[in-house]
Design an enzyme around this catalytic site. Structure first.
Site, short mmCIF file in Angstrom:
data_model
loop_
_atom_site.label_atom_id
_atom_site.label_comp_id
_atom_site.label_asym_id
_atom_site.label_seq_id
_atom_site.Cartn_x
_atom_site.Cartn_y
_atom_site.Cartn_z
N ASP A 62 -49.43 8.00 -28.45
CA ASP A 62 -49.70 7.83 -26.95
C ASP A 62 -51.18 7.16 -26.66
O ASP A 62 -52.03 8.21 -27.03
CB ASP A 62 -49.57 9.17 -26.07
CG ASP A 62 -49.75 8.89 -24.80
OD1 ASP A 62 -50.19 7.77 -24.24
OD2 ASP A 62 -49.47 10.09 -24.12
N TYR A 154 -51.11 -0.30 -8.92
CA TYR A 154 -50.58 -1.28 -9.93
C TYR A 154 -51.38 -2.58 -10.07
O TYR A 154 -52.27 -2.98 -11.02
CB TYR A 154 -49.33 -1.39 -10.26
CG TYR A 154 -48.59 -2.45 -11.36
CD1 TYR A 154 -48.69 -1.65 -12.39
CD2 TYR A 154 -48.34 -3.64 -11.25
CE1 TYR A 154 -48.23 -2.37 -13.43
CE2 TYR A 154 -47.79 -4.17 -12.21
CZ TYR A 154 -47.84 -3.80 -13.47
OH TYR A 154 -47.10 -4.27 -14.62
N ALA A 156 -54.38 -2.89 -8.58
CA ALA A 156 -55.77 -2.49 -8.69
C ALA A 156 -56.19 -2.35 -10.20
O ALA A 156 -57.10 -3.01 -10.82
CB ALA A 156 -55.91 -1.29 -8.03
N LYS A 158 -54.32 -3.56 -12.73
CA LYS A 158 -53.93 -4.80 -13.82
C LYS A 158 -55.13 -5.83 -13.31
O LYS A 158 -55.46 -6.53 -14.16
CB LYS A 158 -52.69 -5.30 -13.35
CG LYS A 158 -51.49 -4.66 -13.97
CD LYS A 158 -51.45 -4.67 -15.61
CE LYS A 158 -50.32 -3.92 -16.16
NZ LYS A 158 -50.62 -4.06 -17.81
#
Length: 268
Positions: A62, A154, A156, A158
């Site tokens: 992870d 999302y 923001a 990206k």
């Protein structure tokens, strides 16, 4: 860049664009390691790749955790003997109204879509420098270029990833490490399975393999950006810059339908 014999690490490589990119780069003679959180999905991906004649090393980790990033770095470098290309592809999304998005969901998007790529890139820069002809590929999103309602966080993160890549490219100019950002549009991947937004709302899904081929071509051409969506996307980007109120009105006209279509869109 010639991708043949390049040593490549792709995060989130067990499905979607990441898995398609393994197939494309592997078919061109690259040596690839992929990381993923889910052991079963990762091993299934490795088996499917081997059946198709593509060898790849799987790393169960992870990358949003320090231990996961440490394991990813150590296992990738051991398996590949160094690194030439890092693809920050792992990502997560939770759509819907901001006030209905939990703090946990917001923080998860920030960690997986922005913090993890930055820290993993930082950790692997020494190995990329040793290569002398290397690249970092950040997989952002078309939503980073045109902010859509109900994708506030999302968009923001990206957009943050895209500006990270642009700044890093300029920071590393002349040092043998190229940085490229990919902006996929709606793509037929597991991440999109819970979204009901279709063509009528502008979500024309293209195959993951098409995006992967475009990313590979971008690497070969030392491109700065790979933007999917063709002329229609280019026109929207220009309109968003020159006359954003027109796009505001366009989104307002589909607002209710879009909210309903993406309210369950979650892949974290």
């Amino acid at each position: 860049m010639e991708v043949r014999n390049k040593r490549v690490l792709i995060t989130g490589g067990s499905s979607g664009i990441g898995l398609a990119l393994v197939q494309v780069l592997g078919s061109k003679g690259a040596h690839v390691a992929i990381s993923g959180r889910q052991n079963d999905r990762l091993h299934s991906a490795i088996a499917s790749l081997h059946a198709a004649g593509v060898a790849a090393k799987g790393i169960v980790a992870d990358v949003t955790t320090q231990s996961g990033r440490d394991a990813t770095v150590a296992e990738a470098l051991e398996a590949l003997g160094g690194l030439d290309i890092l693809v920050n592809n792992a990502g997560g999304v939770r759509a819907g109204r901001l006030e209905k998005t939990t703090e946990s969901e917001i923080r998860t998007m920030i960690e997986v879509d922005l913090v993890a790529p930055i820290l993993l890139t930082q950790a692997l820069l020494p190995s990329l420098r040793e290569s002398g002809d290397s690249a970092v590929v950040n997989v952002a999103s078309g939503i980073a270029l045109i902010g859509m309602p109900f994708y506030t966080t999302y968009a923001a993160v990206k957009a943050g990833l895209a500006r990270f890549g642009e700044s890093l490219r300029r920071e590393l100019t002349g040092e043998g490490i190229h940085v490229m950002t990919a902006y996929p549009g709606a793509t037929d991947t597991p991440m999109m399975e819970s979204s009901r937004a279709g063509v009528e709302l502008g979500f024309v899904r293209e195959p993951a393999l098409a995006v992967a081929n475009a990313i590979c071509s971008g690497l070969e051409e030392n491109a700065f950006d790979v933007i999917r969506g063709g002329e229609a996307r280019a026109q929207m980007i220009a309109l968003n810059h020159n006359d954003p109120s027109t796009l505001d009105r366009r989104f307002a006209g589909m607002k209710a339908e879009l909210e309903e279509a993406v309210r369950d869109h979650s892949a974290l």
